[in-house]
Design an enzyme around this catalytic site. Sequence first.
Site, PDB file in Angstrom:
ATOM      1  N   ARG A 237       9.416  -7.652  -3.087  1.00  0.00           N
ATOM      2  CA  ARG A 237       8.646  -9.301  -2.784  1.00  0.00           C
ATOM      3  C   ARG A 237       8.989  -9.586  -0.951  1.00  0.00           C
ATOM      4  NH1 ARG A 237       7.707 -12.844  -0.425  1.00  0.00           N
ATOM      5  NH2 ARG A 237       6.527 -14.735  -1.022  1.00  0.00           N
ATOM      6  N   LYS A 238       9.953  -8.261  -0.472  1.00  0.00           N
ATOM      7  CA  LYS A 238      10.020  -8.565   0.955  1.00  0.00           C
ATOM      8  C   LYS A 238       9.574  -9.707   1.659  1.00  0.00           C
ATOM      9  CE  LYS A 238       8.200  -3.624   2.030  1.00  0.00           C
ATOM     10  NZ  LYS A 238       7.321  -3.871   0.663  1.00  0.00           N
TER      11      LYS A 238
END
Length: 266
Positions: A92-93
């Site tokens: 997802r960063k």
Amino acid sequence: MQPEEVWGTRWTAASEPLARRWMTTVVNKQSMVVLAADRQTMAGLNELLDDVAPYVSALKTHVDLVEDWTPEAWDDFCARAKAEDMLVFEDRKHGDIGKIARDQMGGVYDSRSWSDLMTAHLISGPSVLDGMAEGWQSVRRTGGVLLLAQMSSAGNLLEIPGYTDAVVAAGKGHPACFGFIGNGSRADELAELRAKVGDGKMIWTPGVNIVTGDAELGQRYGDPREAVLAGSDGIIVGSGIHRADDPSTAAKQYAEVSWNALLERA
Ligand code: S5P
């Protein structure tokens, strides 16, 4: 073989349950492959899983690039991966402040309920680690964060002096930090990262491919064996497997390369 024999000092120093779980799965499956399952339909993803499951130890997802995503289809897909002894890792960063990162683990995708691991940038400071830990706790689960310490893409700003060191300093002693993303395309830089991190945390590396060199839109590839010898604990492979003519054979090949390199390192 026992995990201690294969992993040596890493096994002793990285004693958190998720790290031990990963190292055990790698030994059981004789594969350090983290599959970047970047296909855009549920049928494509399920077909990929069918093809490669025995050779893959973790499944890395980008849930928001799936065109026909539904909660039911996704739950089924994750359950199938877990039944094949894979950790499920949502890339997802995260990068927002802690409370927003926490709440973004809910929402439509509800990633806190199915992900074992998730990526985050440390750009907003260490609260992202605390917030994400709260996200998993809110559904009575424990997950681990992989902090982006380096990136594989050309010109990335994590190369600005001091950034990687600050990420390592914040993550090294934090219980929610499973480890770091390092740059698999540059073995020398990766070896420097390993020296900074020590043995207590995992380093997983994208930017590896049996065909090395510059690729699409600034991606860079290095050799998977060299990445493992330089200190990688998990090779993140996407198109090298999911775009191969025969994904099963390709996954088997990456598994063998990584496993042999790990034994060579031991
Ligand atoms: O620096 C990075 C960090 C990540 S997590 N470079 C990357 O390429 N990744 C991810 O690894 C990226 O989001 C993609 O899912 C995967 C690489 O895929 P490939 O097709 O280039 O092997």
